[in-house]
Design a protein around this motif. Structure first.
Motif, PDB file in Angstrom:
ATOM      1  N   PRO A 222       0.609  -1.508  -0.132  1.00 23.44           N
ATOM      2  CA  PRO A 222       0.298   0.076  -0.161  1.00 23.44           C
ATOM      3  C   PRO A 222       0.372   0.988  -0.328  1.00 23.44           C
ATOM      4  CG  PRO A 222       0.042  -0.652   2.452  1.00 23.44           C
ATOM      5  CD  PRO A 222       0.206  -1.534   1.746  1.00 23.44           C
ATOM      6  N   TYR A 223       2.197   1.217  -0.214  1.00 24.67           N
ATOM      7  CA  TYR A 223       3.040   2.105   0.093  1.00 24.67           C
ATOM      8  C   TYR A 223       3.349   2.715  -0.210  1.00 24.67           C
ATOM      9  CZ  TYR A 223       2.816   1.379   4.863  1.00 24.67           C
ATOM     10  OH  TYR A 223       2.178   0.743   6.635  1.00 24.67           O
ATOM     11  N   VAL A 224       3.149   2.058  -2.138  1.00 29.26           N
ATOM     12  CA  VAL A 224       3.708   1.846  -3.197  1.00 29.26           C
ATOM     13  C   VAL A 224       1.846   2.744  -3.988  1.00 29.26           C
ATOM     14  CG1 VAL A 224       4.277   0.988  -5.786  1.00 29.26           C
ATOM     15  CG2 VAL A 224       5.021  -0.360  -3.050  1.00 29.26           C
ATOM     16  N   ARG A 225       3.140   3.453  -5.075  1.00 38.88           N
ATOM     17  CA  ARG A 225       1.985   4.730  -5.403  1.00 38.88           C
ATOM     18  C   ARG A 225       2.149   3.956  -6.936  1.00 38.88           C
ATOM     19  NH1 ARG A 225       4.766  10.781  -4.736  1.00 38.88           N
ATOM     20  NH2 ARG A 225       4.460  10.971  -2.770  1.00 38.88           N
ATOM     21  N   GLU A 226       0.491   4.231  -7.166  1.00 36.95           N
ATOM     22  CA  GLU A 226       0.101   3.648  -8.795  1.00 36.95           C
ATOM     23  C   GLU A 226       0.997   4.150  -9.526  1.00 36.95           C
ATOM     24  OE1 GLU A 226      -3.762   4.907  -8.840  1.00 36.95           O
ATOM     25  OE2 GLU A 226      -4.788   3.766  -7.569  1.00 36.95           O
ATOM     26  N   SER A 227       1.448   5.182  -9.520  1.00 39.32           N
ATOM     27  CA  SER A 227       2.042   5.616 -10.552  1.00 39.32           C
ATOM     28  C   SER A 227       3.887   4.881 -10.693  1.00 39.32           C
ATOM     29  CB  SER A 227       2.980   6.650 -10.375  1.00 39.32           C
ATOM     30  OG  SER A 227       3.432   7.589  -9.478  1.00 39.32           O
ATOM     31  N   ASN A 228       4.497   4.463  -9.512  1.00 38.66           N
ATOM     32  CA  ASN A 228       5.418   3.814  -9.380  1.00 38.66           C
ATOM     33  C   ASN A 228       5.192   2.049  -9.806  1.00 38.66           C
ATOM     34  OD1 ASN A 228       6.833   5.747  -8.483  1.00 38.66           O
ATOM     35  ND2 ASN A 228       6.378   5.634  -6.354  1.00 38.66           N
ATOM     36  N   LEU A 229       3.615   1.684 -10.088  1.00 40.50           N
ATOM     37  CA  LEU A 229       3.867   0.346  -9.935  1.00 40.50           C
ATOM     38  C   LEU A 229       4.732  -0.566 -11.698  1.00 40.50           C
ATOM     39  CD1 LEU A 229      -0.106  -0.744  -9.479  1.00 40.50           C
ATOM     40  CD2 LEU A 229       2.039  -0.831  -8.352  1.00 40.50           C
ATOM     41  N   ASN A 230       4.702   0.476 -12.421  1.00 45.56           N
ATOM     42  CA  ASN A 230       5.018   0.151 -13.735  1.00 45.56           C
ATOM     43  C   ASN A 230       6.749   0.258 -13.680  1.00 45.56           C
ATOM     44  OD1 ASN A 230       3.163  -0.130 -15.301  1.00 45.56           O
ATOM     45  ND2 ASN A 230       2.913   2.173 -15.921  1.00 45.56           N
ATOM     46  N   THR A 231       6.780  -0.077 -12.592  1.00 44.75           N
ATOM     47  CA  THR A 231       9.066  -0.085 -12.352  1.00 44.75           C
ATOM     48  C   THR A 231       9.104  -0.774 -11.989  1.00 44.75           C
ATOM     49  OG1 THR A 231       8.332   1.074 -10.196  1.00 44.75           O
ATOM     50  CG2 THR A 231       8.709   2.686 -10.837  1.00 44.75           C
ATOM     51  N   PRO A 232      10.502  -1.069 -11.794  1.00 45.41           N
ATOM     52  CA  PRO A 232      10.788  -2.329 -11.568  1.00 45.41           C
ATOM     53  C   PRO A 232      10.798  -3.549 -10.242  1.00 45.41           C
ATOM     54  CG  PRO A 232      12.550  -0.702 -11.863  1.00 45.41           C
ATOM     55  CD  PRO A 232      11.446  -0.133 -12.264  1.00 45.41           C
ATOM     56  N   TYR A 233       9.695  -2.467  -9.033  1.00 48.46           N
ATOM     57  CA  TYR A 233       8.881  -3.141  -8.549  1.00 48.46           C
ATOM     58  C   TYR A 233       7.994  -4.651  -8.793  1.00 48.46           C
ATOM     59  CZ  TYR A 233       5.305  -4.520  -5.044  1.00 48.46           C
ATOM     60  OH  TYR A 233       5.095  -4.588  -3.701  1.00 48.46           O
ATOM     61  N   LEU A 234       7.120  -4.197  -9.896  1.00 48.79           N
ATOM     62  CA  LEU A 234       6.600  -5.180 -10.604  1.00 48.79           C
ATOM     63  C   LEU A 234       7.553  -6.007 -11.492  1.00 48.79           C
ATOM     64  CD1 LEU A 234       3.637  -3.745 -12.294  1.00 48.79           C
ATOM     65  CD2 LEU A 234       3.651  -5.024  -9.731  1.00 48.79           C
ATOM     66  N   GLU A 235       8.651  -6.289 -11.221  1.00 51.73           N
ATOM     67  CA  GLU A 235       9.519  -7.592 -12.137  1.00 51.73           C
ATOM     68  C   GLU A 235      10.054  -7.633 -11.255  1.00 51.73           C
ATOM     69  OE1 GLU A 235      12.278  -5.369 -14.201  1.00 51.73           O
ATOM     70  OE2 GLU A 235      11.082  -4.075 -16.229  1.00 51.73           O
ATOM     71  N   HIS A 236      10.753  -7.063  -9.847  1.00 54.07           N
ATOM     72  CA  HIS A 236      10.980  -7.856  -8.674  1.00 54.07           C
ATOM     73  C   HIS A 236      10.468  -8.745  -8.370  1.00 54.07           C
ATOM     74  CE1 HIS A 236      13.508  -8.736  -5.327  1.00 54.07           C
ATOM     75  NE2 HIS A 236      12.537  -8.139  -4.733  1.00 54.07           N
ATOM     76  N   SER A 237       8.685  -8.423  -8.524  1.00 57.32           N
ATOM     77  CA  SER A 237       7.681  -9.211  -7.276  1.00 57.32           C
ATOM     78  C   SER A 237       7.297 -10.184  -8.252  1.00 57.32           C
ATOM     79  CB  SER A 237       6.728  -8.112  -6.707  1.00 57.32           C
ATOM     80  OG  SER A 237       5.745  -7.331  -7.679  1.00 57.32           O
ATOM     81  N   SER A 238       7.380  -9.951  -9.978  1.00 54.51           N
ATOM     82  CA  SER A 238       7.003 -11.079 -10.544  1.00 54.51           C
ATOM     83  C   SER A 238       7.129 -11.929 -10.238  1.00 54.51           C
ATOM     84  CB  SER A 238       7.121 -10.383 -11.966  1.00 54.51           C
ATOM     85  OG  SER A 238       8.291 -10.514 -12.081  1.00 54.51           O
ATOM     86  N   THR A 239       8.280 -12.622  -9.927  1.00 56.41           N
ATOM     87  CA  THR A 239       8.781 -14.053  -9.606  1.00 56.41           C
ATOM     88  C   THR A 239       8.782 -14.935  -7.785  1.00 56.41           C
ATOM     89  OG1 THR A 239      10.733 -13.658  -9.001  1.00 56.41           O
ATOM     90  CG2 THR A 239      10.351 -13.769 -11.673  1.00 56.41           C
ATOM     91  N   LYS A 240       7.493 -13.663  -7.443  1.00 53.78           N
ATOM     92  CA  LYS A 240       7.534 -13.815  -5.832  1.00 53.78           C
ATOM     93  C   LYS A 240       5.953 -14.205  -5.558  1.00 53.78           C
ATOM     94  CE  LYS A 240      11.366 -11.661  -3.729  1.00 53.78           C
ATOM     95  NZ  LYS A 240      11.418 -10.361  -2.554  1.00 53.78           N
ATOM     96  N   GLY A 241       6.090 -15.185  -4.757  1.00 53.62           N
ATOM     97  CA  GLY A 241       3.986 -15.091  -4.089  1.00 53.62           C
ATOM     98  C   GLY A 241       4.290 -15.716  -3.080  1.00 53.62           C
TER      99      GLY A 241
END
Length: 376
Positions: A222-241
């Protein structure tokens, strides 16, 4: 947690009970169900080779990947492939599932190119005939490595979703139920893509399973802004779960546990949530110049502090003022009464009500109407 389900499949079934069954579920949001399936497959293969498992062999139904893929997977995991035909048999439902290639070649069966693959794989050209498929599984298990006695084997299905493309839900459920109830099957596990089927289909598979493992994606912080959802955050979390497991115990109780997972080049790894949360919580504590923890002496001093609401009688009778009488009256009540005072009290205690007027101006009670002098 992944180790606990591996142990359950390794230990197998007790005499007279159904074989343990594990369902892996994934979706397009977290398509890592096969990684978890392969992890359990490799762990169980290592236990079989080491003689630590109840099963002495493994029958693998390959629907979504070729036998050559699994042969390469075994080599990467360090499993001895040279003697693989002695403990693993692959029923090839991937190469020619409906027999089209056999018809195209004029009745000649399509053969594998690699000799290693052909030694441990058996081609299935009609996946719609589940009765014949069940007979092939039992035949491979018995003829391949079971032998005499109560020796059992394990059955793995890499994609029940592909089976449901060609057969009805009741037919597939019947096959899985027959595998669990067979006295030569030690354990079984399969993978299903949850978002490809109706809820009642998934519910039927879960009902027949003693363990259900669900692969879920990590939700953005929830601390990640919507504008930052296209940043490497998704790339980093795409292989996690998150890896959720629900285990049905023999006594009827259900145990639910959860772990985090990460998919890397070498495979999938699991970590407990508690350890990661401890690191996160430690990082969230601000760096201050004073100590937030109490020493042992400070804890003892704090325990000795007598709070205002605690009784402080020190062994003496505690006087609590209830707001209806003075403290002096309450002290007089504690004195023992003499015999004469007791007799007076016994005579006076007849339930009488004594009323004292607050002032002389107050008129006594009478039957006269005070409003008689009013001229209305």
């Amino acid at each position: 947690m992944a180790d606990s389900i591996c142990r359950a499949l390794r230990d197998g079934a007790l005499e007279g009970e159904l074989a343990p069954a594990l369902t892996f579920k994934d979706s397009i949001n977290s398509p890592f169900g096969f990684h978890a399936f392969a992890h359990v497959l490799m762990q169980l293969s290592s236990n079989i080779l080491a003689g630590k498992s109840q099963s002495r062999g493994l029958v693998l139904l390959a629907f979504s990947r070729s036998p050559a893929y699994y042969l390469e997977l075994l080599k990467k995991s360090g499993v001895n492939v040279g003697s693989s035909e002695k403990w693993i048999q692959i029923l090839d439902c991937y190469t020619d599932p409906l027999g089209w290639k056999e018809r195209f070649t004029g009745g000649e069966k399509f053969s594998n190119v690699h000799q290693e693959v052909s030694n441990l794989s058996h081609l299935c050209t009609n996946v719609r005939d589940l009765d014949n498929l069940f007979s092939s599984i039992i035949t491979l298990g018995k003829a391949g490595f079971v032998g005499d006695g109560n020796v059992r084997f394990c059955v793995a299905i890499d994609s029940v979703s592909d089976m449901l493309r060609h057969s009805s839900t009741s037919a597939v459920a019947g096959l899985l139920s027959n595998l669990r109830s067979n006295d030569k099957v030690s354990s079984t596990f399969w993978l299903v893509h949850e978002d490809l089927h109706e809820e009642k289909v998934i519910a039927a598979l879960e009902y027949m399973s003693s363990m259900v493992a669900t692969v879920e994606p990590l939700t953005p912080s929830p601390y990640v802004r919507e504008s930052n959802l296209n940043t490497p955050y998704l790339e980093h979390s795409s292989t996690k779960g998150r890896f959720h497991v629900r285990i049905k115990r023999r006594n009827g109780r259900v145990r639910v546990i959860c772990e985090n997972f990460k998919v890397e080049q070498s495979g999938i790894t699991f970590t407990s949530i508690s350890s990661e949360d401890a690191v996160v919580n430690q990082g969230l504590v601000p760096k201050v110049q004073f100590n937030l923890q109490l020493s042992e002496k400070e804890q003892i001093d704090r325990a000795r502090v007598v709070l205002p609401f605690e009784h402080q009688g020190n062994g003496k009778p505690i006087q609590i003022y209830d707001g209806r009488r003075s403290l002096t009256e309450s002290k007089d009540d504690d004195k023992p009464l003499s015999t004469s005072e007791k007799s007076k009290d016994e005579g006076a205690g007849k339930g009488e009500i004594i009323y004292f007027r607050d002032s002389e101006d107050e008129m006594p009670d009478s039957d006269e109407d005070p409003d008689d002098d009013l001229d209305i």
